[in-house]
Scaffold this motif. Structure first.
Motif, PDB file in Angstrom:
ATOM      1  N   ASN A 165       0.843  -1.195   0.000  1.00 29.67           N
ATOM      2  CA  ASN A 165       0.000   0.000   0.000  1.00 29.67           C
ATOM      3  C   ASN A 165       0.879   1.245   0.000  1.00 29.67           C
ATOM      4  OD1 ASN A 165      -2.938  -0.795   0.506  1.00 29.67           O
ATOM      5  ND2 ASN A 165      -1.817  -2.098   1.917  1.00 29.67           N
ATOM      6  N   ILE A 166       0.490   2.326  -0.560  1.00 28.20           N
ATOM      7  CA  ILE A 166      -0.747   2.571  -1.302  1.00 28.20           C
ATOM      8  C   ILE A 166      -0.390   2.429  -2.784  1.00 28.20           C
ATOM      9  CG2 ILE A 166      -2.487   4.304  -1.823  1.00 28.20           C
ATOM     10  CD1 ILE A 166      -1.731   5.589   0.919  1.00 28.20           C
ATOM     11  N   ALA A 167      -1.092   1.590  -3.525  1.00 30.06           N
ATOM     12  CA  ALA A 167      -0.740   1.330  -4.912  1.00 30.06           C
ATOM     13  C   ALA A 167      -1.993   1.022  -5.723  1.00 30.06           C
ATOM     14  CB  ALA A 167       0.225   0.152  -5.003  1.00 30.06           C
ATOM     15  N   VAL A 168      -1.995   1.491  -6.966  1.00 31.63           N
ATOM     16  CA  VAL A 168      -3.038   1.136  -7.926  1.00 31.63           C
ATOM     17  C   VAL A 168      -2.345   0.669  -9.200  1.00 31.63           C
ATOM     18  CG1 VAL A 168      -4.745   2.730  -6.981  1.00 31.63           C
ATOM     19  CG2 VAL A 168      -3.205   3.515  -8.796  1.00 31.63           C
ATOM     20  N   SER A 169      -3.102   0.112 -10.114  1.00 30.24           N
ATOM     21  CA  SER A 169      -2.534  -0.369 -11.365  1.00 30.24           C
ATOM     22  C   SER A 169      -2.181   0.813 -12.274  1.00 30.24           C
ATOM     23  CB  SER A 169      -3.541  -1.268 -12.076  1.00 30.24           C
ATOM     24  OG  SER A 169      -4.668  -0.508 -12.490  1.00 30.24           O
ATOM     25  N   THR A 190       2.259   9.872   8.883  1.00 29.93           N
ATOM     26  CA  THR A 190       2.667   9.379  10.191  1.00 29.93           C
ATOM     27  C   THR A 190       2.204   7.936  10.339  1.00 29.93           C
ATOM     28  OG1 THR A 190       0.612  10.043  11.256  1.00 29.93           O
ATOM     29  CG2 THR A 190       2.364  11.706  11.102  1.00 29.93           C
ATOM     30  N   PRO A 191       2.713   7.220  11.348  1.00 28.77           N
ATOM     31  CA  PRO A 191       2.188   5.868  11.584  1.00 28.77           C
ATOM     32  C   PRO A 191       0.670   5.843  11.725  1.00 28.77           C
ATOM     33  CG  PRO A 191       4.194   6.192  12.830  1.00 28.77           C
ATOM     34  CD  PRO A 191       3.873   7.521  12.214  1.00 28.77           C
ATOM     35  N   LYS A 192       0.107   6.850  12.354  1.00 28.64           N
ATOM     36  CA  LYS A 192      -1.350   6.907  12.478  1.00 28.64           C
ATOM     37  C   LYS A 192      -2.004   7.082  11.110  1.00 28.64           C
ATOM     38  CE  LYS A 192      -5.147   9.250  14.882  1.00 28.64           C
ATOM     39  NZ  LYS A 192      -6.007   9.302  13.683  1.00 28.64           N
ATOM     40  N   ASP A 193      -1.426   7.930  10.257  1.00 23.88           N
ATOM     41  CA  ASP A 193      -1.973   8.121   8.913  1.00 23.88           C
ATOM     42  C   ASP A 193      -2.009   6.797   8.154  1.00 23.88           C
ATOM     43  OD1 ASP A 193      -2.211  10.857   9.329  1.00 23.88           O
ATOM     44  OD2 ASP A 193      -0.230  11.287   8.469  1.00 23.88           O
ATOM     45  N   ARG A 194      -0.943   6.036   8.260  1.00 20.83           N
ATOM     46  CA  ARG A 194      -0.873   4.766   7.528  1.00 20.83           C
ATOM     47  C   ARG A 194      -1.922   3.783   8.031  1.00 20.83           C
ATOM     48  NH1 ARG A 194       4.511   5.662   9.074  1.00 20.83           N
ATOM     49  NH2 ARG A 194       5.691   6.722   7.442  1.00 20.83           N
ATOM     50  N   ARG A 219       1.123  -6.964   7.973  1.00 19.91           N
ATOM     51  CA  ARG A 219       2.581  -7.021   8.021  1.00 19.91           C
ATOM     52  C   ARG A 219       3.116  -5.916   8.921  1.00 19.91           C
ATOM     53  NH1 ARG A 219       6.238  -6.932   3.394  1.00 19.91           N
ATOM     54  NH2 ARG A 219       7.479  -8.219   4.784  1.00 19.91           N
ATOM     55  N   SER A 220       4.199  -6.244   9.600  1.00 14.66           N
ATOM     56  CA  SER A 220       4.890  -5.273  10.441  1.00 14.66           C
ATOM     57  C   SER A 220       6.175  -4.886   9.738  1.00 14.66           C
ATOM     58  CB  SER A 220       5.186  -5.886  11.806  1.00 14.66           C
ATOM     59  OG  SER A 220       6.082  -5.095  12.515  1.00 14.66           O
ATOM     60  N   VAL A 221       6.317  -3.610   9.401  1.00 17.29           N
ATOM     61  CA  VAL A 221       7.479  -3.166   8.637  1.00 17.29           C
ATOM     62  C   VAL A 221       8.052  -1.902   9.263  1.00 17.29           C
ATOM     63  CG1 VAL A 221       6.753  -4.223   6.475  1.00 17.29           C
ATOM     64  CG2 VAL A 221       5.982  -1.914   7.030  1.00 17.29           C
ATOM     65  N   LEU A 222       9.059  -1.339   8.572  1.00 18.82           N
ATOM     66  CA  LEU A 222       9.807  -0.218   9.123  1.00 18.82           C
ATOM     67  C   LEU A 222       8.920   0.969   9.485  1.00 18.82           C
ATOM     68  CD1 LEU A 222      12.790   0.590   9.675  1.00 18.82           C
ATOM     69  CD2 LEU A 222      12.803   1.635   7.417  1.00 18.82           C
ATOM     70  N   SER A 223       7.866   1.178   8.708  1.00 20.91           N
ATOM     71  CA  SER A 223       7.031   2.362   8.912  1.00 20.91           C
ATOM     72  C   SER A 223       5.846   2.087   9.825  1.00 20.91           C
ATOM     73  CB  SER A 223       6.529   2.874   7.558  1.00 20.91           C
ATOM     74  OG  SER A 223       5.878   1.844   6.847  1.00 20.91           O
ATOM     75  N   ALA A 224       5.876   0.975  10.541  1.00 23.30           N
ATOM     76  CA  ALA A 224       4.754   0.610  11.402  1.00 23.30           C
ATOM     77  C   ALA A 224       4.954   1.134  12.816  1.00 23.30           C
ATOM     78  CB  ALA A 224       4.581  -0.901  11.424  1.00 23.30           C
ATOM     79  N   ASP A 225       3.884   1.071  13.592  1.00 17.66           N
ATOM     80  CA  ASP A 225       3.921   1.426  15.003  1.00 17.66           C
ATOM     81  C   ASP A 225       3.004   0.455  15.732  1.00 17.66           C
ATOM     82  OD1 ASP A 225       2.260   3.105  17.272  1.00 17.66           O
ATOM     83  OD2 ASP A 225       4.405   3.576  17.264  1.00 17.66           O
ATOM     84  N   PRO A 226       3.518  -0.255  16.736  1.00 19.69           N
ATOM     85  CA  PRO A 226       2.702  -1.295  17.374  1.00 19.69           C
ATOM     86  C   PRO A 226       1.440  -0.755  18.031  1.00 19.69           C
ATOM     87  CG  PRO A 226       4.764  -0.938  18.577  1.00 19.69           C
ATOM     88  CD  PRO A 226       4.891  -0.215  17.286  1.00 19.69           C
ATOM     89  N   ASP A 265       6.969   0.808   1.322  1.00 17.95           N
ATOM     90  CA  ASP A 265       8.037   1.803   1.281  1.00 17.95           C
ATOM     91  C   ASP A 265       7.527   3.163   0.812  1.00 17.95           C
ATOM     92  OD1 ASP A 265      10.793  -0.340   0.221  1.00 17.95           O
ATOM     93  OD2 ASP A 265       9.104  -0.707   1.545  1.00 17.95           O
ATOM     94  N   TRP A 266       6.583   3.141  -0.132  1.00 14.00           N
ATOM     95  CA  TRP A 266       6.154   4.417  -0.720  1.00 14.00           C
ATOM     96  C   TRP A 266       5.060   5.118   0.083  1.00 14.00           C
ATOM     97  CZ3 TRP A 266       6.612   0.025  -3.887  1.00 14.00           C
ATOM     98  CH2 TRP A 266       5.503  -0.834  -3.872  1.00 14.00           C
ATOM     99  N   MET A 267       4.650   4.552   1.223  1.00  8.68           N
ATOM    100  CA  MET A 267       3.819   5.327   2.147  1.00  8.68           C
ATOM    101  C   MET A 267       4.784   6.218   2.925  1.00  8.68           C
ATOM    102  SD  MET A 267       1.119   2.436   3.467  1.00  8.68           S
ATOM    103  CE  MET A 267      -0.132   3.531   4.120  1.00  8.68           C
ATOM    104  N   SER A 268       5.357   7.186   2.214  1.00 12.75           N
ATOM    105  CA  SER A 268       6.537   7.893   2.706  1.00 12.75           C
ATOM    106  C   SER A 268       6.241   8.707   3.952  1.00 12.75           C
ATOM    107  CB  SER A 268       7.082   8.807   1.605  1.00 12.75           C
ATOM    108  OG  SER A 268       6.113   9.769   1.261  1.00 12.75           O
ATOM    109  N   ASN A 269       7.256   8.838   4.779  1.00 11.90           N
ATOM    110  CA  ASN A 269       7.157   9.721   5.932  1.00 11.90           C
ATOM    111  C   ASN A 269       8.106  10.901   5.789  1.00 11.90           C
ATOM    112  OD1 ASN A 269       9.523   8.350   6.209  1.00 11.90           O
ATOM    113  ND2 ASN A 269       9.296   7.923   8.402  1.00 11.90           N
ATOM    114  N   PHE A 270       8.490  11.169   4.547  1.00 10.12           N
ATOM    115  CA  PHE A 270       9.336  12.325   4.280  1.00 10.12           C
ATOM    116  C   PHE A 270       9.078  12.790   2.854  1.00 10.12           C
ATOM    117  CE2 PHE A 270      11.598   8.395   3.447  1.00 10.12           C
ATOM    118  CZ  PHE A 270      12.035   8.563   2.147  1.00 10.12           C
ATOM    119  N   LYS A 271       9.389  14.046   2.587  1.00 15.49           N
ATOM    120  CA  LYS A 271       9.188  14.614   1.265  1.00 15.49           C
ATOM    121  C   LYS A 271      10.494  14.551   0.472  1.00 15.49           C
ATOM    122  CE  LYS A 271       5.746  17.898   2.988  1.00 15.49           C
ATOM    123  NZ  LYS A 271       5.378  19.326   3.142  1.00 15.49           N
TER     124      LYS A 271
END
Length: 729
Positions: free
Chosen positions: A241-245, A307-311, A335-342, A291-297
């Motif tokens: 996420n977030i991805a479309v065709s 933010t983790p909440k946004d995701r 899935r739990s990944v780098l941009s996650a928050d428990p 990865d592309w649910m970026s937390n930086f510009k």
């Protein structure tokens, strides 16, 4: 899995066969069972083959109840009447002269029948089977398979599998081995699977497939999911996420990645619901904070921070909402990944109130689970260290599954049962209910590495790696499964008197990639490729000389370890000079080198014992074992050379420099032997071709063969002769 309350009977009749004496009798078996039960039919097919090989024949018949003459009885009973047997478990027992195989569901019965078949294949008769009660140690035993369309990784290593992965014959064989090895979840991964599965009702331009093409896709997925369920395997689809065709992005004026617009949100929610409704055999949907649910510009991604909440809000309002709107329930894999928050993840799972326990998959030691069984780092924390917020406090509505990624050996065969047993023993906890096993940069479909010749008797890559799958699946189901089972697999496969030598050899040979990944700390996929001794990208755990993907002697010296019980070369040399002893329980580089040499000697000894066997496919397996043996010797002498060279550099002891040169020269002979063996039956293959961000520095990782890196092995000798730590290109 569908529970059955029918009673299945296996009846014995005796007759005097043709061509036997009056005293001898052979048994004719009548297998009575509910022939509509697909998992049990699958198990009985294995029993039939085992009995026929043992010289017996069988008939089958439907018998739902009450045959008083039954000699072997397979019973599926309600769980409340057999509370001692867990779901997917079974019991093999005797009652007077009758053999009983008892389970509380059809999958457990299938496993019980296959156990009986296996014991018969190992020389027992139906009257002498080992009695046992077996329950699954872990309820989630999953394989991860990336799909070549809409793939997360790009390039030939993905694309060359497209035709095979659209062929249901491949999937039938793959699912057969999954069931035989007790795997019960097939997870299929790509960026955006939905547009290959349905023509979205309110977004028909989401894909450009014709009606006929869409019908072909529908038949493919329907058959694949049905075949899985018929073998007791739950199929999941997992997306990023977030991805479309691309078609959706073009037609509806949005970005393919990280577009949080209302139209993308609505489409995602609706397409998830439609997929669930149109595929009744689909068991679960997985979601990823990609990865592309970026937390930086950045210049390439000028979208607002997430933010983790946004995701988690996005997942809650799209995937979770889509699941809850469907006309039936499916399981959720988060899935739990780098941009996650428990904390944010717990909030979403709690709010979902899903009827089934949610799966939360965590990468064990990031992308290199085939390393140490010590949980040294996860993918969840930005620091790269452990983040225990996912299991502390103990969750009520989800459980953890360790993802054992394999980015370390794709070509050579591998199998180390004691590593898997230790891993399971060390990492089973109240919050853990399973494992996922699989790769990101490799699909076990088309075998593109092996030269076509007479000893290539397998069709697909997973069939060549049969031991890898058998060990992981059987030991996740029951870690007490004895080595005798795996030894018998070798014996039956190659008509050996005993398979012990083969399993001993594999157990020793397969330590090499585990030891390298434990010693040479790494993180994401391309920071380590153990069978190639490569590190194409930096894991920020030491210098990266930007000269080659190959791990140079400088990089080996200046790299930190992953396993906290291993001592790095730098730390060892520094400690030795101040007379600091290696702490108890710690492994020095020199002690590790001795272990590698012992492994290598074990392999060489066993291979010599087995060489006289004329089977050409066995010879191919022996060649892999020899390759591992020489890689072990290479790693061992390179560790010793690293200690000697670092000692020289710090204290200017010329004898240590000469020792390093001698050892690295010996490394060259080991690597030449590796190249000689592998060139005889392996092609050069694509590795990270199509996925490069440092074009000049890592161009030698585009395609892989061991012989390609001979100049880098020679370069190590020059580095030792030069004596300087940092090499100038």
């Amino acid at each position: 899995m569908q529970r059955q309350s029918a009673i299945l009977w296996l009846c014995m009749l005796t007759f005097l066969p043709r061509f036997v004496s009056a005293q001898a009798k052979a048994e004719r078996l009548v297998v009575a069972f509910d022939t509509t039960n697909k998992p049990i039919r699958f198990g009985v097919s294995h029993l039939e083959k085992a009995l026929q090989k043992a010289g017996q024949s069988i008939n089958t018949m439907l018998l739902v109840s009450g045959a008083k003459a039954a000699t072997i009885t397979i019973r599926i009973v309600p769980a409340q009447t057999e509370s001692s047997i867990r779901e997917e478990g079974y019991r093999i027992s005797y009652q007077q002269t009758n053999l009983l195989i008892t389970a509380t569901d059809s999958v457990g019965a299938m496993y019980g029948v296959m156990d009986a078949a296996e014991q018969i294949g190992m020389g027992k008769t139906w009257r002498t089977l080992t009695t046992k009660k077996v329950d699954p140690h872990l309820t989630v035993r999953a394989l991860k398979v990336n799909l070549p369309w809409s793939s997360y990784r790009s390039g030939p290593a993905m694309e060359l599998h497209t035709d095979v992965c659209r062929d249901l014959k491949y999937w039938q064989r793959f699912l057969d081995q999954m069931a035989e090895n007790r795997f019960n979840i097939l997870s299929l991964w790509n960026i955006h699977p939905f547009s290959y599965m349905v023509k979205p009702t309110n977004f028909p331009a989401a894909n450009s497939f014709s009606a006929q093409e869409m019908a072909d896709w529908k038949r493919f997925w329907t058959a694949l999911f049905r075949m899985a369920q018929e073998r007791g395997i739950a199929p999941y689809i997992v997306n990023w996420n977030i991805a479309v065709s691309p078609d959706f992005a073009k037609q509806y004026g949005v970005k393919e990645r990280n577009d949080t617009s209302a139209v993308v949100k609505r489409y995602t929610r609706e397409v998830v619901t439609q997929v669930i409704n149109e595929y009744p055999d689909l068991a679960g949907i997985g979601i990823t904070l990609a990865d592309w649910m970026s937390n930086f510009k950045t210049a390439d991604s000028p979208l607002p921070d997430m933010t983790p909440k946004d995701r988690e809000d996005w997942l809650e309002e799209t995937i979770v909402a889509g699941i809850k709107a469907a006309n039936r329930s499916v399981k959720l894999l988060h899935r739990s990944v780098l941009s996650a928050d428990p904390g944010e993840m717990r909030r979403v799972i709690n709010n979902a109130h899903l009827p089934d326990t949610t799966l939360v998959e965590i990468k064990f030691n990031w992308s290199h689970g085939h390393s140490t069984p010590v949980l040294a780092l996860t993918h969840d924390s930005h620091s790269g260290k452990r983040d225990d917020g996912y299991w502390n406090p103990l969750p009520a509505n989800y459980r953890i599954q360790w993802m054992i990624r394999n980015e370390d050996f794709f070509i050579l065969r591998w199998g180390q049962p004691d590593f898997i047993r230790r891993h399971i023993a060390q990492n089973t906890a109240p919050y853990v209910n399973g494992y996922f096993v699989g790769s990101e940069g490799y699909i076990p479909a088309k075998d593109y590495s092996h030269i076509a010749n007479s000893h290539r008797t397998w069709e697909y890559a997973f069939e060549k790696q049969w031991l890898f799958y058998q060990l992981w699946g059987r030991l996740l189901y029951d870690p007490a499964t004895p080595d005798a089972v795996f030894e018998a697999s070798f014996a039956n496969r190659y008509a050996l008197k005993s398979g012990k030598s083969m399993l001993d050899a594999f157990s020793a040979a397969s330590q090499m990639p585990l030891r390298l990944a434990s010693f040479y700390g790494s993180t994401w996929d391309y920071t380590l490729y153990s069978e190639g001794f490569l590190s194409p990208f930096s894991a920020s755990k030491g210098i990266q000389d930007d000269f080659s993907s190959f791990i140079s002697i400088n990089e080996l010296i200046d790299h930190s370890t992953l396993d906290p019980a291993y001592v790095s070369i730098k730390d060892y040399v520094t400690g030795t000079q101040v007379k600091k002893a290696v702490p108890a329980g710690m492994t020095s580089p020199l002690a590790l080198a001795d272990l590698l040499d012992a492994d290598s000697q074990t392999v060489v000894d066993r291979v010599q014992q087995l060489r006289p066997n004329p089977n050409p496919t066995l010879a191919c397996e022996l060649a892999d074992l020899e390759t591992w043996a020489y890689l072990s010797r290479y790693f061992a002498d390179k560790l010793r050379a690293g200690v000697a060279l670092q000692t020289y550099r710090l204290y200017q002891d010329k004898t240590q420099q000469q020792k390093a040169i001698m050892l690295l020269t010996r490394c060259l002979s080991h690597w030449q032997k590796v190249g000689e063996i592998t060139a005889s039956h392996y092609h050069e293959v694509p590795y990270i071709e199509g996925y490069l961000s440092k074009e000049n520095a890592y161009k030698d990782a585009r395609r892989f063969s061991w012989t390609n890196y001979l100049p880098q092995v020679e370069r190590d000798i020059d580095l030792a002769k030069d004596g300087n730590f940092i090499d100038v290109k």
